[in-house]
Design a protein around this motif. Sequence first.
Motif, PDB file in Angstrom:
ATOM      1  N   GLY A  78       0.856  -1.200   0.000  1.00 46.24           N
ATOM      2  CA  GLY A  78       0.000   0.000   0.000  1.00 46.24           C
ATOM      3  C   GLY A  78       0.879   1.232   0.000  1.00 46.24           C
ATOM      4  O   GLY A  78       2.046   1.185   0.373  1.00 46.24           O
ATOM      5  N   VAL A  79       0.288   2.341  -0.399  1.00 46.04           N
ATOM      6  CA  VAL A  79       1.055   3.584  -0.469  1.00 46.04           C
ATOM      7  C   VAL A  79       0.277   4.705   0.210  1.00 46.04           C
ATOM      8  O   VAL A  79      -0.948   4.658   0.300  1.00 46.04           O
ATOM      9  CB  VAL A  79       1.389   3.926  -1.948  1.00 46.04           C
ATOM     10  N   GLY A  80       0.992   5.703   0.699  1.00 50.68           N
ATOM     11  CA  GLY A  80       0.350   6.865   1.327  1.00 50.68           C
ATOM     12  C   GLY A  80      -0.453   6.443   2.546  1.00 50.68           C
ATOM     13  O   GLY A  80       0.036   5.726   3.426  1.00 50.68           O
ATOM     14  N   GLY A  81      -1.732   6.842   2.558  1.00 52.89           N
ATOM     15  CA  GLY A  81      -2.580   6.526   3.702  1.00 52.89           C
ATOM     16  C   GLY A  81      -2.815   5.049   3.889  1.00 52.89           C
ATOM     17  O   GLY A  81      -3.263   4.610   4.958  1.00 52.89           O
ATOM     18  N   SER A  82      -2.523   4.244   2.863  1.00 53.51           N
ATOM     19  CA  SER A  82      -2.702   2.796   2.978  1.00 53.51           C
ATOM     20  C   SER A  82      -1.453   2.115   3.526  1.00 53.51           C
ATOM     21  O   SER A  82      -1.361   0.889   3.499  1.00 53.51           O
ATOM     22  CB  SER A  82      -3.051   2.215   1.600  1.00 53.51           C
ATOM     23  N   ASN A  83      -0.501   2.875   4.007  1.00 51.50           N
ATOM     24  CA  ASN A  83       0.763   2.306   4.457  1.00 51.50           C
ATOM     25  C   ASN A  83       1.265   2.972   5.739  1.00 51.50           C
ATOM     26  O   ASN A  83       1.649   2.296   6.708  1.00 51.50           O
ATOM     27  CB  ASN A  83       1.788   2.475   3.310  1.00 51.50           C
ATOM     28  N   VAL A 129      -3.585  -3.334   0.323  1.00 48.03           N
ATOM     29  CA  VAL A 129      -4.459  -2.273   0.845  1.00 48.03           C
ATOM     30  C   VAL A 129      -4.633  -1.220  -0.239  1.00 48.03           C
ATOM     31  O   VAL A 129      -3.664  -0.568  -0.638  1.00 48.03           O
ATOM     32  CB  VAL A 129      -3.835  -1.621   2.102  1.00 48.03           C
ATOM     33  N   ALA A 130      -5.847  -1.065  -0.731  1.00 47.30           N
ATOM     34  CA  ALA A 130      -6.074  -0.116  -1.825  1.00 47.30           C
ATOM     35  C   ALA A 130      -7.521   0.338  -1.797  1.00 47.30           C
ATOM     36  O   ALA A 130      -8.423  -0.457  -2.052  1.00 47.30           O
ATOM     37  CB  ALA A 130      -5.753  -0.774  -3.162  1.00 47.30           C
ATOM     38  N   LYS A 131      -7.714   1.601  -1.484  1.00 51.92           N
ATOM     39  CA  LYS A 131      -9.092   2.099  -1.435  1.00 51.92           C
ATOM     40  C   LYS A 131      -9.722   2.056  -2.822  1.00 51.92           C
ATOM     41  O   LYS A 131     -10.834   1.603  -2.996  1.00 51.92           O
ATOM     42  CB  LYS A 131      -9.130   3.519  -0.872  1.00 51.92           C
ATOM     43  N   ASN A 132      -8.998   2.547  -3.825  1.00 46.41           N
ATOM     44  CA  ASN A 132      -9.572   2.607  -5.176  1.00 46.41           C
ATOM     45  C   ASN A 132      -9.118   1.457  -6.073  1.00 46.41           C
ATOM     46  O   ASN A 132      -9.719   1.190  -7.084  1.00 46.41           O
ATOM     47  CB  ASN A 132      -9.156   3.925  -5.856  1.00 46.41           C
ATOM     48  N   PHE A 133      -8.022   0.851  -5.723  1.00 44.09           N
ATOM     49  CA  PHE A 133      -7.383  -0.178  -6.549  1.00 44.09           C
ATOM     50  C   PHE A 133      -7.144   0.319  -7.976  1.00 44.09           C
ATOM     51  O   PHE A 133      -7.358  -0.401  -8.947  1.00 44.09           O
ATOM     52  CB  PHE A 133      -8.193  -1.479  -6.534  1.00 44.09           C
ATOM     53  N   GLU A 134      -6.707   1.569  -8.052  1.00 45.72           N
ATOM     54  CA  GLU A 134      -6.284   2.106  -9.350  1.00 45.72           C
ATOM     55  C   GLU A 134      -4.871   2.660  -9.237  1.00 45.72           C
ATOM     56  O   GLU A 134      -4.234   2.952 -10.236  1.00 45.72           O
ATOM     57  CB  GLU A 134      -7.210   3.257  -9.778  1.00 45.72           C
ATOM     58  N   THR A 135      -4.410   2.812  -7.984  1.00 46.48           N
ATOM     59  CA  THR A 135      -3.091   3.400  -7.771  1.00 46.48           C
ATOM     60  C   THR A 135      -2.034   2.431  -8.305  1.00 46.48           C
ATOM     61  O   THR A 135      -2.103   1.218  -8.047  1.00 46.48           O
ATOM     62  CB  THR A 135      -2.888   3.680  -6.269  1.00 46.48           C
ATOM     63  N   LEU A 136      -1.095   2.983  -9.062  1.00 47.93           N
ATOM     64  CA  LEU A 136      -0.154   2.137  -9.799  1.00 47.93           C
ATOM     65  C   LEU A 136       0.777   1.332  -8.883  1.00 47.93           C
ATOM     66  O   LEU A 136       0.974   0.125  -9.086  1.00 47.93           O
ATOM     67  CB  LEU A 136       0.660   3.041 -10.747  1.00 47.93           C
ATOM     68  N   GLU A 137       1.340   1.988  -7.875  1.00 54.86           N
ATOM     69  CA  GLU A 137       2.361   1.305  -7.064  1.00 54.86           C
ATOM     70  C   GLU A 137       1.817   0.034  -6.391  1.00 54.86           C
ATOM     71  O   GLU A 137       2.369  -1.047  -6.572  1.00 54.86           O
ATOM     72  CB  GLU A 137       2.951   2.257  -6.016  1.00 54.86           C
ATOM     73  N   PRO A 138       0.721   0.126  -5.603  1.00 59.60           N
ATOM     74  CA  PRO A 138       0.220  -1.122  -5.002  1.00 59.60           C
ATOM     75  C   PRO A 138      -0.329  -2.094  -6.035  1.00 59.60           C
ATOM     76  O   PRO A 138      -0.186  -3.317  -5.886  1.00 59.60           O
ATOM     77  CB  PRO A 138      -0.884  -0.652  -4.038  1.00 59.60           C
ATOM     78  N   GLY A 139      -0.943  -1.553  -7.114  1.00 57.44           N
ATOM     79  CA  GLY A 139      -1.533  -2.443  -8.118  1.00 57.44           C
ATOM     80  C   GLY A 139      -0.492  -3.341  -8.760  1.00 57.44           C
ATOM     81  O   GLY A 139      -0.637  -4.571  -8.804  1.00 57.44           O
ATOM     82  N   VAL A 190     -14.041   7.079   5.015  1.00 57.72           N
ATOM     83  CA  VAL A 190     -12.755   7.560   5.555  1.00 57.72           C
ATOM     84  C   VAL A 190     -11.732   7.572   4.411  1.00 57.72           C
ATOM     85  O   VAL A 190     -11.527   6.550   3.748  1.00 57.72           O
ATOM     86  CB  VAL A 190     -12.235   6.654   6.693  1.00 57.72           C
ATOM     87  N   GLY A 191     -11.084   8.725   4.206  1.00 58.13           N
ATOM     88  CA  GLY A 191     -10.037   8.810   3.176  1.00 58.13           C
ATOM     89  C   GLY A 191      -8.745   8.188   3.684  1.00 58.13           C
ATOM     90  O   GLY A 191      -8.522   8.084   4.902  1.00 58.13           O
ATOM     91  N   GLY A 192      -7.870   7.775   2.758  1.00 59.02           N
ATOM     92  CA  GLY A 192      -6.664   7.027   3.115  1.00 59.02           C
ATOM     93  C   GLY A 192      -5.902   7.561   4.314  1.00 59.02           C
ATOM     94  O   GLY A 192      -5.608   6.836   5.267  1.00 59.02           O
ATOM     95  N   ARG A 193      -5.582   8.851   4.295  1.00 58.49           N
ATOM     96  CA  ARG A 193      -4.699   9.370   5.351  1.00 58.49           C
ATOM     97  C   ARG A 193      -5.382   9.520   6.702  1.00 58.49           C
ATOM     98  O   ARG A 193      -4.720   9.849   7.691  1.00 58.49           O
ATOM     99  CB  ARG A 193      -4.077  10.706   4.901  1.00 58.49           C
ATOM    100  N   PHE A 194      -6.707   9.319   6.736  1.00 58.59           N
ATOM    101  CA  PHE A 194      -7.420   9.381   8.025  1.00 58.59           C
ATOM    102  C   PHE A 194      -7.786   7.977   8.533  1.00 58.59           C
ATOM    103  O   PHE A 194      -8.634   7.841   9.410  1.00 58.59           O
ATOM    104  CB  PHE A 194      -8.683  10.247   7.884  1.00 58.59           C
TER     105      PHE A 194
HETATM  106  O1  PA5 Z   1      -4.732   9.897   1.826  1.00 59.76           O
HETATM  107  C1  PA5 Z   1      -5.015   9.511   0.712  1.00 59.76           C
HETATM  108  O2  PA5 Z   1      -6.186   9.502   0.276  1.00 59.76           O
HETATM  109  C2  PA5 Z   1      -3.943   8.973  -0.215  1.00 59.76           C
HETATM  110  O3  PA5 Z   1      -2.683   9.165   0.312  1.00 59.76           O
HETATM  111  C3  PA5 Z   1      -4.161   7.488  -0.459  1.00 59.76           C
HETATM  112  O4  PA5 Z   1      -4.101   6.801   0.748  1.00 59.76           O
HETATM  113  C4  PA5 Z   1      -3.099   6.923  -1.410  1.00 59.76           C
HETATM  114  O5  PA5 Z   1      -3.080   7.673  -2.594  1.00 59.76           O
HETATM  115  C5  PA5 Z   1      -3.388   5.462  -1.738  1.00 59.76           C
HETATM  116  O6  PA5 Z   1      -4.660   5.328  -2.302  1.00 59.76           O
HETATM  117  P1  PA5 Z   1      -5.288   3.899  -2.560  1.00 59.76           P
HETATM  118  O7  PA5 Z   1      -5.474   3.205  -1.245  1.00 59.76           O
HETATM  119  O8  PA5 Z   1      -6.603   4.169  -3.245  1.00 59.76           O
HETATM  120  O9  PA5 Z   1      -4.313   3.153  -3.425  1.00 59.76           O
END
Ligand code: PA5
Length: 423
Positions: A78-83, A129-139, A190-194
């Motif tokens: 996962g990346v960003g809020g998913s990590n 972990v992917a909220k949208n499952f479109e983000t390239l790195e985790p996908g 809830v958005g990723g970073r929260f």
């Molecule tokens: O806080 C956020 O919304 C972003 O940092 C997401 O967590 C990040 O871009 C990863 O998104 P996703 O879980 O959809 O791959």
Amino acid sequence: MLTLDTELARAFWGEGVLDVEVAAGADVLARCAAGAGAPKDAIGWLDVDKWAGKKELEHVEELATRVRERADTLVLIGVGGSNNASRAVAEALRPAGCRVVYAGNTLSAAELNRVMDELSGHDVVLDCVAKNFETLEPGVTFRLLRQWLESQVGTAEAARRIVCTGTPESHLETLCREHGWAFNPFPADVGGRFTALTPVHLLPLAAAGVDVRALAEGARAEMSALRAASAGENCALCYAAVRHLAYERGCAVELFASFEPRLRWLGLWWQQLFAESEGKEGRGLLPVVASYSEELHSLGQFVQDGSHVMFETFLDVTTPCDGDSCSVGDSSVEDGFGYLDGRDLWDVNHAALAATQRAHAEVLPVVTLGMERLDAEHYGRLFAFFEFSCYISATLLGVNPFDQPGVEAYKHRMFAALGKDAC
Ligand code: PA5
């Protein structure tokens, strides 16, 4: 307990200035405490029990037990809020459960190859972990690690070793149903970073052996207290008011400094929270993490003597835990450090902290957030404190804390270059 010490910033700005700013934020505090005016699909985290209540804790603990029965290593993809939140806690507390390896936060082939080397010989479970499952790195990382896992244990066993944390009714949930992978719901409101206090992070943390009940309890206590406290007694509003005042008075940067290297990942979580929530419409403070005392030998010069574009927030752990003591023994070698004989390195580090605060406070506003202990309960408190203060701070700034339109600009160009829409 958390405490916010603003004495040095008050001395810098002058008597009563911060109090005026705090009083002016009372209406914003009341609206944020009620979640008024925010999109309903963004503030699920305000009620800690909604996503870290009894039912959710039982669910993640059950899933975590299954992970630990099957594996010694959990790969959090996962990346960003998913990590970040999981990493902030696990790297600091070093719990005794599953080892957690982090992936899906880079497109570097060398890094992915390093991760696969690190996994080799271990029993591995993947958590995508992917909220949208479109983000390239985790996908792309999920695909590559899934193929790696299948090559190690076969498709049927690999399916038993995959968990996906995604939005209910998303493409990822459909894939889980089709392939027999376990599914952990990512809260739709809830958005990723929260998501620090939701199953998104409670699952990997429970698998890692963190006391997620203490984490949730600390968060619940802190969030309830902050939502109920009046403006004059409210640390979250006070911190948001410090940020707003600093910004209004010309600061462009907030430095988030700590003398404890284990807090570096918390700093990166904080940085993402504030950068993505506030940096928009040409506004906001650039959040920068400083790891002292090492970076006193680099950033320190600029902070003390360079252009004064920043204010500084120190995070101080006030009570030592196990492993936080190391006595400096006497030495017969005349090494020039005899003045340290018999002192504890914990106290030496805190003397350096106090000296730095005093020195920097001569040239910029300085505040200190005190955290009584470095444990799960206090991590819960910190997550609640920063999420709520970020909501207030962005509202004071006049931006929407819950979107991130700026990250789309590079994504459009990258997806076009990679031919995404052509498929
Ligand atoms: O806080 C956020 O919304 C972003 O940092 C997401 O967590 C990040 O871009 C990863 O998104 P996703 O879980 O959809 O791959």
